[in-house]
Scaffold this motif. Sequence first.
Motif, mmCIF file in Angstrom:
data_model
loop_
_atom_site.group_PDB
_atom_site.id
_atom_site.type_symbol
_atom_site.label_atom_id
_atom_site.label_comp_id
_atom_site.label_asym_id
_atom_site.label_seq_id
_atom_site.Cartn_x
_atom_site.Cartn_y
_atom_site.Cartn_z
ATOM 1 N N GLU A 1 0.840 -1.352 0.095
ATOM 2 C CA GLU A 1 0.041 0.013 -0.141
ATOM 3 C C GLU A 1 1.044 1.372 0.020
ATOM 4 O O GLU A 1 0.248 2.311 -0.220
ATOM 5 C CB GLU A 1 -0.934 0.029 1.220
ATOM 6 N N LEU A 2 2.294 1.069 0.567
ATOM 7 C CA LEU A 2 3.022 2.228 0.376
ATOM 8 C C LEU A 2 3.835 2.511 -0.816
ATOM 9 O O LEU A 2 4.292 1.510 -1.240
ATOM 10 C CB LEU A 2 4.101 2.054 1.554
ATOM 11 N N ASN A 3 3.786 3.780 -1.250
ATOM 12 C CA ASN A 3 4.538 4.126 -2.650
ATOM 13 C C ASN A 3 6.135 4.530 -2.126
ATOM 14 O O ASN A 3 6.841 4.176 -2.983
ATOM 15 C CB ASN A 3 3.924 4.988 -3.129
ATOM 16 N N SER A 4 6.388 4.835 -0.940
ATOM 17 C CA SER A 4 7.560 5.249 -0.423
ATOM 18 C C SER A 4 7.670 5.028 1.123
ATOM 19 O O SER A 4 6.439 5.029 1.923
ATOM 20 C CB SER A 4 8.022 6.453 -0.920
ATOM 21 N N LEU A 5 8.956 5.025 1.751
ATOM 22 C CA LEU A 5 8.975 5.130 2.867
ATOM 23 C C LEU A 5 10.225 5.621 3.370
ATOM 24 O O LEU A 5 11.366 5.149 2.971
ATOM 25 C CB LEU A 5 8.861 3.741 3.579
ATOM 26 N N ASP A 6 10.358 6.745 4.205
ATOM 27 C CA ASP A 6 11.403 7.330 4.700
ATOM 28 C C ASP A 6 11.921 6.749 6.248
ATOM 29 O O ASP A 6 13.080 6.819 6.520
ATOM 30 C CB ASP A 6 11.529 8.624 4.540
ATOM 31 N N LEU A 7 10.987 6.596 6.893
ATOM 32 C CA LEU A 7 11.177 6.394 8.410
ATOM 33 C C LEU A 7 10.121 5.264 8.939
ATOM 34 O O LEU A 7 9.019 5.340 8.578
ATOM 35 C CB LEU A 7 10.947 7.769 9.255
ATOM 36 N N LEU A 8 10.936 4.161 9.464
ATOM 37 C CA LEU A 8 9.980 3.145 10.070
ATOM 38 C C LEU A 8 10.255 3.159 11.563
ATOM 39 O O LEU A 8 11.372 2.983 11.934
ATOM 40 C CB LEU A 8 10.404 1.921 9.538
ATOM 41 N N ILE A 9 9.145 3.451 12.435
ATOM 42 C CA ILE A 9 9.351 3.507 13.834
ATOM 43 C C ILE A 9 8.584 2.233 14.219
ATOM 44 O O ILE A 9 7.318 2.071 14.295
ATOM 45 C CB ILE A 9 8.605 4.833 14.295
ATOM 46 N N ASN A 10 9.409 1.161 14.700
ATOM 47 C CA ASN A 10 8.806 -0.049 15.267
ATOM 48 C C ASN A 10 8.460 0.078 16.764
ATOM 49 O O ASN A 10 9.088 0.071 17.904
ATOM 50 C CB ASN A 10 9.838 -1.201 15.344
ATOM 51 N N ASN A 11 6.991 0.515 16.938
ATOM 52 C CA ASN A 11 6.598 0.964 18.275
ATOM 53 C C ASN A 11 5.617 -0.048 18.762
ATOM 54 O O ASN A 11 5.555 -0.427 20.036
ATOM 55 C CB ASN A 11 5.804 2.260 18.059
ATOM 56 N N ALA A 12 4.971 -0.948 17.919
ATOM 57 C CA ALA A 12 4.151 -1.633 18.583
ATOM 58 C C ALA A 12 4.668 -2.744 19.718
ATOM 59 O O ALA A 12 5.665 -3.270 19.426
ATOM 60 C CB ALA A 12 3.398 -2.717 17.455
ATOM 61 N N GLY A 13 3.974 -2.915 20.652
ATOM 62 C CA GLY A 13 4.461 -3.919 21.793
ATOM 63 C C GLY A 13 3.333 -4.182 22.623
ATOM 64 O O GLY A 13 2.432 -3.692 22.883
ATOM 65 N N ILE A 14 3.691 -5.256 23.558
ATOM 66 C CA ILE A 14 2.845 -5.791 24.607
ATOM 67 C C ILE A 14 3.699 -5.799 25.640
ATOM 68 O O ILE A 14 4.908 -6.013 25.764
ATOM 69 C CB ILE A 14 1.939 -6.954 24.449
ATOM 70 N N SER A 15 3.182 -5.591 27.104
ATOM 71 C CA SER A 15 3.813 -5.742 28.291
ATOM 72 C C SER A 15 3.698 -7.244 28.626
ATOM 73 O O SER A 15 4.620 -7.526 29.549
ATOM 74 C CB SER A 15 3.384 -4.686 29.233
ATOM 75 N N GLY A 16 2.540 -7.860 28.401
ATOM 76 C CA GLY A 16 2.653 -9.038 29.357
ATOM 77 C C GLY A 16 2.019 -8.804 30.731
ATOM 78 O O GLY A 16 1.818 -7.808 31.236
#
Length: 236
Positions: A72-87
């Motif tokens: 779905e993305l035409n371009s990407l300059d910055l990826l922020i891997n933020n998704a997370g769970i604490s348990g």
Amino acid sequence: MRTVLITGANKGIGFETARQLALAGNFVYLGSRDLLSGQKAADKLKAAGSANVAPIHIDVTDIESIRKAKDELNSLDLLINNAGISGEQAQHIAEYSMEAFRALFETNYFGAVQTTQVMLPLLRKSSAASIINVSSEIGSLTMQTSAERPPNWSNFSSYGATKTALNGFTVMLANELRGEHITVNSVTPGYTATDLNQFKGFKSVEEGARAIVQLAMLDDRTVTGRFFKDGGEIPW
């Protein structure tokens, strides 16, 4: 205008990071496991004056979902891997269930790794690409072995182990990509009040997102393979 993808951006620190980066002139895709939640988050930002945002469905534990998001993305300059769970706490490693342990790693570590791998072809097309992995000071081995280590950190040991692994991924990937001019860094927002910790954190989401945004807006392309907090670096 840079294109930014933030995973887990429909709430909490991810949402606030999206808000601040959009206000700074970036086009931000709000990644969310539930597209409706992502749409509501994007609508909220647009209503507040940020037109340069859009929701995108991405479940970091589902490789096909990640691939569809990439398409779905035409371009990407910055990826922020933020998704997370604490348990669930307490989560002492000596007795934490392997099922719960694997669930933590599936999202917090493998989710970030496979999202990065899938998005790398787009990042390689950028003239100045960056990857930011949202980590935690609990993942710092130096701080874990310090005499000043907070005693309640043992309640988050399994979560911390996933962040230690994520920090290792940051360093290894940064070394691999140095010749490609793609920066890779870890950042900790600190103990921020979000649903990740039942809103017990002492920092606001505005304060928590600040370190991420500062790193995202950094122009120095020599800064890679490092670990940051609000106000400076943190030891591995």
